[in-house]
Design a protein around this motif. Structure first.
Motif, PDB file in Angstrom:
ATOM      1  N   GLU A   1      23.485  21.283  -3.024  1.00  0.00           N
ATOM      2  CA  GLU A   1      22.482  20.312  -3.462  1.00  0.00           C
ATOM      3  C   GLU A   1      22.185  20.478  -4.953  1.00  0.00           C
ATOM      4  O   GLU A   1      22.104  19.498  -5.698  1.00  0.00           O
ATOM      5  CB  GLU A   1      21.189  20.487  -2.656  1.00  0.00           C
ATOM      6  CG  GLU A   1      20.078  19.555  -3.065  1.00  0.00           C
ATOM      7  CD  GLU A   1      18.771  19.846  -2.344  1.00  0.00           C
ATOM      8  OE1 GLU A   1      17.727  19.472  -2.898  1.00  0.00           O
ATOM      9  OE2 GLU A   1      18.806  20.441  -1.245  1.00  0.00           O
ATOM     10  N   LEU A   2      22.042  21.707  -5.397  1.00  0.00           N
ATOM     11  CA  LEU A   2      21.757  21.976  -6.804  1.00  0.00           C
ATOM     12  C   LEU A   2      22.886  21.475  -7.694  1.00  0.00           C
ATOM     13  O   LEU A   2      22.650  20.793  -8.695  1.00  0.00           O
ATOM     14  CB  LEU A   2      21.551  23.482  -7.026  1.00  0.00           C
ATOM     15  CG  LEU A   2      21.318  23.898  -8.478  1.00  0.00           C
ATOM     16  CD1 LEU A   2      19.963  23.409  -8.958  1.00  0.00           C
ATOM     17  CD2 LEU A   2      21.416  25.407  -8.618  1.00  0.00           C
ATOM     18  N   GLU A   3      24.108  21.785  -7.319  1.00  0.00           N
ATOM     19  CA  GLU A   3      25.253  21.399  -8.147  1.00  0.00           C
ATOM     20  C   GLU A   3      25.488  19.890  -8.128  1.00  0.00           C
ATOM     21  O   GLU A   3      25.945  19.321  -9.111  1.00  0.00           O
ATOM     22  CB  GLU A   3      26.500  22.171  -7.712  1.00  0.00           C
ATOM     23  CG  GLU A   3      26.391  23.654  -8.056  1.00  0.00           C
ATOM     24  CD  GLU A   3      27.551  24.505  -7.559  1.00  0.00           C
ATOM     25  OE1 GLU A   3      28.318  24.048  -6.683  1.00  0.00           O
ATOM     26  OE2 GLU A   3      27.680  25.637  -8.048  1.00  0.00           O
ATOM     27  N   GLU A   4      25.123  19.213  -7.019  1.00  0.00           N
ATOM     28  CA  GLU A   4      25.288  17.762  -6.920  1.00  0.00           C
ATOM     29  C   GLU A   4      24.303  17.008  -7.801  1.00  0.00           C
ATOM     30  O   GLU A   4      24.640  15.982  -8.374  1.00  0.00           O
ATOM     31  CB  GLU A   4      25.101  17.304  -5.471  1.00  0.00           C
ATOM     32  CG  GLU A   4      26.285  17.570  -4.583  1.00  0.00           C
ATOM     33  CD  GLU A   4      26.005  17.200  -3.135  1.00  0.00           C
ATOM     34  OE1 GLU A   4      25.027  16.460  -2.859  1.00  0.00           O
ATOM     35  OE2 GLU A   4      26.766  17.659  -2.267  1.00  0.00           O
ATOM     36  N   ARG A   5      23.079  17.506  -7.905  1.00  0.00           N
ATOM     37  CA  ARG A   5      22.044  16.754  -8.616  1.00  0.00           C
ATOM     38  C   ARG A   5      21.864  17.150 -10.077  1.00  0.00           C
ATOM     39  O   ARG A   5      20.987  16.624 -10.752  1.00  0.00           O
ATOM     40  CB  ARG A   5      20.711  16.843  -7.889  1.00  0.00           C
ATOM     41  CG  ARG A   5      20.044  18.177  -7.922  1.00  0.00           C
ATOM     42  CD  ARG A   5      18.661  18.088  -7.248  1.00  0.00           C
ATOM     43  NE  ARG A   5      18.013  19.358  -7.209  1.00  0.00           N
ATOM     44  CZ  ARG A   5      17.227  19.829  -8.171  1.00  0.00           C
ATOM     45  NH1 ARG A   5      17.009  19.128  -9.244  1.00  0.00           N
ATOM     46  NH2 ARG A   5      16.652  21.011  -8.055  1.00  0.00           N
ATOM     47  N   SER A   6      22.669  18.070 -10.578  1.00  0.00           N
ATOM     48  CA  SER A   6      22.510  18.482 -11.967  1.00  0.00           C
ATOM     49  C   SER A   6      23.827  18.965 -12.560  1.00  0.00           C
ATOM     50  O   SER A   6      24.839  19.033 -11.876  1.00  0.00           O
ATOM     51  CB  SER A   6      21.471  19.605 -12.058  1.00  0.00           C
ATOM     52  OG  SER A   6      21.935  20.754 -11.387  1.00  0.00           O
ATOM     53  N   ASP A   7      23.769  19.311 -13.831  1.00  0.00           N
ATOM     54  CA  ASP A   7      24.942  19.836 -14.530  1.00  0.00           C
ATOM     55  C   ASP A   7      25.059  21.348 -14.356  1.00  0.00           C
ATOM     56  O   ASP A   7      25.831  21.988 -15.055  1.00  0.00           O
ATOM     57  CB  ASP A   7      24.839  19.527 -16.030  1.00  0.00           C
ATOM     58  CG  ASP A   7      24.842  18.035 -16.298  1.00  0.00           C
ATOM     59  OD1 ASP A   7      25.336  17.283 -15.445  1.00  0.00           O
ATOM     60  OD2 ASP A   7      24.360  17.629 -17.361  1.00  0.00           O
ATOM     61  N   VAL A   8      24.305  21.906 -13.465  1.00  0.00           N
ATOM     62  CA  VAL A   8      24.245  23.350 -13.267  1.00  0.00           C
ATOM     63  C   VAL A   8      25.480  23.843 -12.521  1.00  0.00           C
ATOM     64  O   VAL A   8      25.944  23.209 -11.580  1.00  0.00           O
ATOM     65  CB  VAL A   8      22.957  23.713 -12.495  1.00  0.00           C
ATOM     66  CG1 VAL A   8      22.903  25.175 -12.152  1.00  0.00           C
ATOM     67  CG2 VAL A   8      21.743  23.310 -13.307  1.00  0.00           C
TER      68      VAL A   8
END
Length: 159
Positions: free
Chosen positions: A100-107
């Protein structure tokens, strides 16, 4: 003398007050101190800090430190977490799905990386697992006692 409502103009250096990092600077308004202490950043404009005394523009401990100081006076004040950057709040440490984190940001989900929340807060990744990432939205100095070396350069009424 700096008093409530006036604009205080100060040079300051903030240091960790206790523990294994005691004495380590974390911020300064003085370019010479920044260079000497190895905390200089090219993107920063080092100049005296100006703030309205009692205006909530700086941490409470620094605001309180300048009250009653006379121009040219220097002092070092110790500030407990509640009057500095707050107590550490376990509720601001969250675990989220790595996908979820990687999908919604450039992180890229690496420890130490900064992360923005949907409400505009900024935290940093403190732990990375196979499926989850732990993000801490506390201030990086939350729960830490600090000291400020302060020199009052000027105090004036803003008209």
């Amino acid at each position: 003398m700096a008093s409530e409502g006036e604009i205080a103009v100060v040079h300051f250096t903030g240091r960790i007050a206790e523990g294994e990092d005691a004495g380590e600077p974390f911020d300064t308004s003085d370019v010479d101190v920044a260079l000497d202490e190895g905390i200089y950043h090219d993107n920063r404009d080092y100049r005296p800090l100006e703030f309205r005394v009692g205006g909530g523009e700086v941490v409470d401990g620094l605001d309180e430190a300048v009250r009653g100081m006379t121009v040219g006076e220097e002092r070092t004040v110790r500030v407990d977490p509640d009057a500095a950057f707050g107590e550490h709040d376990d509720g601001k440490v969250v675990e989220i799905s790595r996908d979820e984190l990687e999908e919604r940001s450039d992180v890229t989900a690496e420890q130490g990386e900064l992360v923005g929340s949907e409400t505009g807060e900024t935290g940093w990744i403190t732990e990375v697992g196979d499926d989850t990432v732990t993000v801490d939205f506390n201030h990086e100095l939350a729960g830490v006692s600090v000291e400020f070396d302060v020199k009052l350069l000027d105090a004036y009424e803003d008209e």
